[in-house]
Design a protein around this motif. Structure first.
Motif, PDB file in Angstrom:
ATOM      1  N   UNK A  35       0.848  -1.194   0.000  1.00 35.76           N
ATOM      2  CA  UNK A  35       0.000   0.000   0.000  1.00 35.76           C
ATOM      3  C   UNK A  35       0.886   1.247   0.000  1.00 35.76           C
ATOM      4  N   UNK A  37       0.836   5.236   1.165  1.00 35.94           N
ATOM      5  CA  UNK A  37       0.120   6.227   1.960  1.00 35.94           C
ATOM      6  C   UNK A  37       0.786   7.583   1.797  1.00 35.94           C
ATOM      7  N   UNK A  41      -3.498  11.215   3.824  1.00 30.34           N
ATOM      8  CA  UNK A  41      -4.496  10.370   3.184  1.00 30.34           C
ATOM      9  C   UNK A  41      -4.454   8.955   3.732  1.00 30.34           C
ATOM     10  N   UNK A  42      -5.494   8.189   3.436  1.00 31.10           N
ATOM     11  CA  UNK A  42      -5.490   6.778   3.777  1.00 31.10           C
ATOM     12  C   UNK A  42      -4.650   5.988   2.789  1.00 31.10           C
ATOM     13  N   UNK A  43      -4.177   4.828   3.185  1.00 30.06           N
ATOM     14  CA  UNK A  43      -3.379   3.990   2.275  1.00 30.06           C
ATOM     15  C   UNK A  43      -4.165   3.587   1.033  1.00 30.06           C
ATOM     16  N   UNK A  45      -4.184   0.783  -2.176  1.00 23.72           N
ATOM     17  CA  UNK A  45      -3.725  -0.548  -2.549  1.00 23.72           C
ATOM     18  C   UNK A  45      -2.891  -0.508  -3.819  1.00 23.72           C
TER      19      UNK A  45
ATOM     20  N   UNK B  90      -8.729   4.461  11.036  1.00 25.44           N
ATOM     21  CA  UNK B  90      -9.218   4.196   9.695  1.00 25.44           C
ATOM     22  C   UNK B  90     -10.289   3.112   9.717  1.00 25.44           C
ATOM     23  N   UNK B 100      -7.910  -3.929   0.405  1.00 25.48           N
ATOM     24  CA  UNK B 100      -8.456  -3.071   1.446  1.00 25.48           C
ATOM     25  C   UNK B 100      -8.729  -1.680   0.885  1.00 25.48           C
ATOM     26  N   UNK B 102      -9.574   1.980   2.224  1.00 24.10           N
ATOM     27  CA  UNK B 102      -9.529   2.756   3.456  1.00 24.10           C
ATOM     28  C   UNK B 102     -10.399   4.001   3.355  1.00 24.10           C
ATOM     29  N   UNK B 103     -10.989   4.382   4.496  1.00 24.61           N
ATOM     30  CA  UNK B 103     -11.586   5.692   4.591  1.00 24.61           C
ATOM     31  C   UNK B 103     -10.500   6.749   4.705  1.00 24.61           C
ATOM     32  N   UNK B 104     -10.907   7.998   4.772  1.00 21.85           N
ATOM     33  CA  UNK B 104      -9.948   9.103   4.818  1.00 21.85           C
ATOM     34  C   UNK B 104      -9.250   9.218   6.165  1.00 21.85           C
TER      35      UNK B 104
END
Lengths: 113, 112
Positions: A35, A37, A41-43, A45, B90, B100, B102-104
């Motif tokens: 992943x 990141x 921000x969120x990771x 894929x 998260x 997966x 992910x949310x913010x």
């Protein structure tokens, strides 16, 4: 038991260079996922591997590639680095892949100058 | 396409008070939902997951989450917050082969 390990912890590269990141899964885990990141921000894929075969690929350019070795460790390669590739790269492992819980390593922080 | 939404960028709570972090999801079929926590300069730690069964899922460090199918929500809760719970949380959904999403993320700040 050791968790997921990643190396190196930090890396500084310049634009156009190539980088290889390494990951060792939890003992007994056969699936590894990568992943990205970006700060704030969120990771996102990138890849999933199971038993040395690519199971899935995210929306990343062909500059990103990966492989999994017979001992289930994995490498992520990024060619022709761009400034936007600066991020924390996370590796996660799970027993069989699929919907099983993924356990994350501490990540490799890549800075591209 | 599946997704999760975390409507709050940050949640502030006093130590000892209840903590709730909100999450809503959108999936086709049965959802597989997770909560992960990220401490500064560290990787992600698994807290809990919902696959099927009881709507109240108990996880690590005293956290629990309530799955609500009618409201498509999966809120994370802790009855009494600690300063050490301050971190980035998260909400995550996975598809059938383990990608997966992910949310913010929601930053939790617990003040003494």
């Amino acid at each position: 038991d050791a968790g997921v390990t990643q190396s190196p912890t930090h890396l500084i590269k310049t634009r156009g260079q190539q980088v290889t990141l390494r990951c060792s899964p939890i003992s007994g885990h056969k699936s590894v996922s990568w992943y990205q990141q970006v700060l704030g921000q969120g990771p996102q894929f990138i890849f999933q591997y199971y038993e040395k075969e690519e199971r899935g690929r995210g929306n990343f350019p062909d500059r990103f590639s990966a492989r999994q070795f017979p001992n289930y460790s994995s490498e992520l390669n990024v060619n022709a680095l761009l400034l936007g590739d600066s991020a924390l790269y996370l590796c996660a492992s799970s027993l069989e892949g699929g919907r099983e819980t993924q356990y994350f390593g501490p990540g490799t922080r890549l800075l591209v100058l | 396409a599946q997704s999760v939404a975390q409507p709050e960028d940050q949640v502030n709570v006093a130590e000892g008070n209840p903590l709730t972090v909100k999450c809503t999801y959108s999936v086709s079929g049965n959802p597989y939902l997770f909560w992960y926590v990220q401490y500064p300069n560290r990787g992600l730690q698994f807290l809990l997951k919902y696959i099927t069964g009881d709507n109240l899922v108990k996880g690590s460090y005293g956290f629990e989450a309530e799955f609500n199918k009618s409201q498509t929500s999966f809120h994370l809760k802790k009855p009494s917050a600690l300063v050490s719970d301050s971190a980035l949380y998260f909400c995550v959904v996975t598809d059938s082969w383990g990608k997966l999403q992910f949310g913010a993320g929601t930053q939790v700040v617990v003040t003494p």
